[in-house]
Design a protein around this motif. Structure first.
Motif, mmCIF file in Angstrom:
data_model
loop_
_atom_site.group_PDB
_atom_site.id
_atom_site.type_symbol
_atom_site.label_atom_id
_atom_site.label_comp_id
_atom_site.label_asym_id
_atom_site.label_seq_id
_atom_site.Cartn_x
_atom_site.Cartn_y
_atom_site.Cartn_z
ATOM 1 N N GLU A 95 0.838 -1.210 0.000
ATOM 2 C CA GLU A 95 0.000 0.000 0.000
ATOM 3 C C GLU A 95 0.870 1.256 0.000
ATOM 4 O OE1 GLU A 95 -3.305 0.325 -0.509
ATOM 5 O OE2 GLU A 95 -3.198 -1.832 -0.867
ATOM 6 N N ARG A 96 1.951 1.244 0.787
ATOM 7 C CA ARG A 96 2.865 2.388 0.792
ATOM 8 C C ARG A 96 3.560 2.525 -0.560
ATOM 9 N NH1 ARG A 96 6.106 3.698 6.130
ATOM 10 N NH2 ARG A 96 6.246 5.643 4.996
ATOM 11 N N TRP A 97 3.872 1.403 -1.204
ATOM 12 C CA TRP A 97 4.476 1.417 -2.531
ATOM 13 C C TRP A 97 3.533 2.067 -3.548
ATOM 14 C CZ3 TRP A 97 7.735 1.703 -6.231
ATOM 15 C CH2 TRP A 97 7.504 1.182 -7.489
ATOM 16 N N LYS A 98 2.260 1.705 -3.488
ATOM 17 C CA LYS A 98 1.297 2.302 -4.419
ATOM 18 C C LYS A 98 1.198 3.813 -4.182
ATOM 19 C CE LYS A 98 -2.359 -0.252 -3.737
ATOM 20 N NZ LYS A 98 -3.624 -0.998 -3.837
ATOM 21 N N ALA A 99 1.180 4.234 -2.932
ATOM 22 C CA ALA A 99 1.135 5.671 -2.623
ATOM 23 C C ALA A 99 2.408 6.359 -3.117
ATOM 24 C CB ALA A 99 0.959 5.878 -1.127
ATOM 25 N N PHE A 100 3.544 5.697 -2.959
ATOM 26 C CA PHE A 100 4.825 6.227 -3.427
ATOM 27 C C PHE A 100 4.788 6.445 -4.936
ATOM 28 C CE2 PHE A 100 9.102 5.545 -5.133
ATOM 29 C CZ PHE A 100 9.875 6.407 -4.354
ATOM 30 N N LYS A 101 4.229 5.474 -5.672
ATOM 31 C CA LYS A 101 4.133 5.602 -7.127
ATOM 32 C C LYS A 101 3.281 6.792 -7.524
ATOM 33 C CE LYS A 101 2.651 1.766 -8.716
ATOM 34 N NZ LYS A 101 2.282 0.599 -9.521
ATOM 35 N N ILE A 102 2.194 7.001 -6.798
ATOM 36 C CA ILE A 102 1.321 8.141 -7.086
ATOM 37 C C ILE A 102 2.080 9.438 -6.853
ATOM 38 C CG2 ILE A 102 -0.724 9.402 -6.323
ATOM 39 C CD1 ILE A 102 -1.979 6.586 -5.766
ATOM 40 N N MET A 103 2.756 9.516 -5.718
ATOM 41 C CA MET A 103 3.523 10.722 -5.397
ATOM 42 C C MET A 103 4.683 10.910 -6.372
ATOM 43 S SD MET A 103 1.796 12.115 -3.139
ATOM 44 C CE MET A 103 2.887 13.469 -2.872
ATOM 45 N N GLU A 104 5.272 9.834 -6.807
ATOM 46 C CA GLU A 104 6.367 9.906 -7.775
ATOM 47 C C GLU A 104 5.884 10.527 -9.091
ATOM 48 O OE1 GLU A 104 9.773 6.772 -8.882
ATOM 49 O OE2 GLU A 104 7.772 6.153 -9.502
ATOM 50 N N GLY A 105 4.653 10.196 -9.470
ATOM 51 C CA GLY A 105 4.083 10.764 -10.686
ATOM 52 C C GLY A 105 3.778 12.234 -10.545
#
Length: 151
Positions: A139-149
């Motif tokens: 879940e933190r990885w998915k949030a990280f990907k969103i923030m990375e974008g």
């Protein structure tokens, strides 16, 4: 298309073949339908593709397969963890978020095992505590990907 070319099966696995930029989908069917399948579709031959279509049947999961050790996506935690350890962005996430200092897939795999408290990623599908830790990490990885974008 005739009705004898429609075979009922169960979607059971997904594998990414990076060298060919394709995904392989594994569909399991009852052994009793094997002859009908071969009659309808033939057998694979190198250089001769057989084009097919895939459709999801409108059934509940309980009707199509037996219950597994854990609820939620079956078999996906282990496979997802193995796949993500090869992802450079996932390794950057581990380094930035957890200061794990991983630089390759094997170091990432060890970091995931350590984080989840298991000796093998396969336990992510069977150990409730490990699966919960993996779910949190994912879940933190998915949030990280969103923030990375957004960056």
């Amino acid at each position: 298309m005739t009705d004898d070319a429609i075979i009922r099966g169960t979607y059971s696995d997904l594998k990414f073949i990076r060298t060919r930029s394709v995904a392989q989908v594994l569909i399991e069917l009852p052994i009793e339908q094997a002859d009908a399948f071969v009659k309808a579709f033939g057998t694979p031959q190198p250089g001769k593709e057989i084009h097919v279509a895939i459709a999801r049947l409108n059934e509940t999961a309980a009707q199509t397969r037996p219950s597994a050790p854990l609820e939620a996506p079956q078999k996906s935690r282990t496979r997802r963890a193995a796949f993500l350890c090869h992802d450079v962005r996932f390794r950057a996430f581990l380094n930035e978020t957890y200061q794990m200092n991983v630089s390759n897939a094997e170091e990432a795999a060890q970091a995931v095992r350590d984080f989840c408290g298991v000796s093998s990623r396969r336990y992510l599908d069977y150990n409730t505590e490990a699966s919960s830790r993996w779910d949190s990490l994912y879940e933190r990885w998915k949030a990280f990907k969103i923030m990375e974008g957004v960056r």
